[in-house]
Each structure stands twice: as structure tokens, then as C-alpha cells.
Design a protein around this motif. Sequence first.
Motif, short mmCIF file in Angstrom:
data_model
loop_
_atom_site.label_atom_id
_atom_site.label_comp_id
_atom_site.label_asym_id
_atom_site.label_seq_id
_atom_site.Cartn_x
_atom_site.Cartn_y
_atom_site.Cartn_z
N UNK A 23 39.57 42.06 35.46
CA UNK A 23 38.27 42.67 35.86
C UNK A 23 37.11 41.73 35.12
N UNK A 24 37.17 41.10 34.19
CA UNK A 24 36.17 40.31 33.70
C UNK A 24 35.42 39.63 34.77
N UNK A 25 36.01 38.70 35.45
CA UNK A 25 35.01 38.02 36.58
C UNK A 25 34.16 38.82 37.57
N UNK A 26 34.87 39.98 37.90
CA UNK A 26 34.00 41.02 38.53
C UNK A 26 33.11 41.82 37.97
N UNK A 27 33.19 42.07 36.82
CA UNK A 27 32.48 42.85 35.88
C UNK A 27 31.12 42.04 35.74
N UNK A 28 31.54 40.48 35.35
CA UNK A 28 30.39 39.78 35.02
C UNK A 28 29.53 39.23 36.18
N UNK A 29 29.96 39.64 37.46
CA UNK A 29 29.49 39.15 38.56
C UNK A 29 29.67 37.78 39.15
N UNK A 30 30.92 37.14 38.40
CA UNK A 30 31.08 35.76 39.05
C UNK A 30 31.77 35.68 40.10
N UNK A 31 32.24 36.71 40.71
CA UNK A 31 33.06 36.77 41.82
C UNK A 31 32.61 37.96 42.90
N UNK A 32 32.97 37.83 44.13
CA UNK A 32 32.82 38.87 44.87
C UNK A 32 33.67 40.12 44.92
N UNK A 33 34.81 40.02 44.37
CA UNK A 33 35.67 40.90 44.42
C UNK A 33 35.24 42.27 43.73
N UNK A 34 35.82 43.35 43.85
CA UNK A 34 35.37 44.59 43.15
C UNK A 34 36.30 45.63 42.77
N UNK A 35 36.09 46.28 41.95
CA UNK A 35 36.78 47.39 41.45
C UNK A 35 36.10 48.73 41.73
N UNK A 36 36.79 49.72 42.04
CA UNK A 36 36.30 51.01 42.24
C UNK A 36 37.26 51.99 41.18
N UNK A 37 36.43 52.85 40.64
CA UNK A 37 37.07 54.03 39.81
C UNK A 37 36.91 55.23 40.54
N UNK A 38 38.08 55.82 40.44
CA UNK A 38 38.00 57.39 41.04
C UNK A 38 38.20 58.34 39.78
N UNK A 39 36.93 58.94 39.54
CA UNK A 39 36.96 59.78 38.45
C UNK A 39 36.99 61.35 38.51
N UNK A 40 37.39 62.03 37.61
CA UNK A 40 37.62 63.59 37.81
C UNK A 40 36.74 63.85 36.47
N UNK A 41 35.80 64.76 36.37
CA UNK A 41 35.01 65.08 35.32
C UNK A 41 34.48 63.99 34.51
N UNK A 42 34.21 62.64 35.11
CA UNK A 42 33.94 61.55 34.66
C UNK A 42 34.78 60.75 33.99
N UNK A 43 36.13 60.95 34.28
CA UNK A 43 37.10 60.30 33.60
C UNK A 43 37.77 59.51 34.59
N UNK A 44 37.79 58.05 34.66
CA UNK A 44 38.63 57.54 35.55
C UNK A 44 40.22 57.91 35.76
#
Length: 155
Positions: free
Chosen positions: A36-57
Motif C-alpha cells: 500500500x505504501x506507494x499508492x498511499x504516498x501518491x507514487x503510483x497510479x494504483x489505488x486501494x478502496x476500503x469498504x466500510x461498515x459503521x466507519x470500519x473497513x
Amino acid sequence: MTDFDIRPVVADDIPHLKTVLDETGLFPPDMLADLMTPALSGETGEFWLAGCIAGVPVGLCYTKREELAEGAWNMLALGVRPACRRDGLGLALVKGAEAHLRTTGERLLIVETSGTEDFAAARAFYASAGYEREACIRDFWATGDDKIVFRKLLG
């Protein structure tokens, strides 16, 4: 039906998403932070989505650009905690990934899965989500375990 939210993953989600990985067996949870680190830092175009229930992934979707292919992406991981399945969260994650890609003008999303009986439900899920079975690479994952490729045009 359970109310849920689909949003980009943030670093604080990692412990919850490790639980998703632990319960689904998609890949080892200890790999998550490094992936996840490269995506979170904006280094790549890849992406992660979270599906959350009551705010919890409780679910995740990981999508990465296919190198050397124009506008083609690969959904490399899709997982929902077993206790949270069957309420549409997996489909919402897929639709969220598709919507994100459409906003940037991407044209194609592929998904790869196994051809074994253990993955019959996954193959049925992708077909019901509008993905077409495009290819079978025999004995890809292991002898007797084919890779099945699904595709969906985004335009």
C-alpha cells in the motif's frame, strides 16, 4: 441490507484490512503495508478502496494499471470479511473501482481468478457484475489450476 461506504484507503485502515486478509486468505497480511505504501504516498497510479461498515473497513479492492497497455487496469485483490458478505459490499467495491477509472478516462478492467471449483463463486460473482470471461490459461497457478481472465469495457 447493511449500509456501507466505499472510499480510498488511508494508512489508519491497515490494521482493519490486515484482518480482512487474515480472514479471506487473499495474501499474507504482513505484505499489506509494503504493497500500500506507494499508492498511499501518491507514487503510483494504483489505488486501494476500503469498504466500510459503521466507519470500519471490512473489505478492500486493489487495482493497478497494466504496464504497456493503453487504459487497461487489473483488479488484483477484492476481499470482504466472511461475516460481512452477501450484502452487496463486494459489488459496491467493484463498482467503486470502475467509477474511479471512468473518471480518469480508462477503458478496460480485467480480473484474474482460479479455475478450480473453490473459485466457482468468484467466477459467478464477476459474471454477474457484468464481466465477460475472456481467457483461460491452463495450469497457470499450478498443475490443474487454470487462470481465468474476465474483462469489462469501461466506456
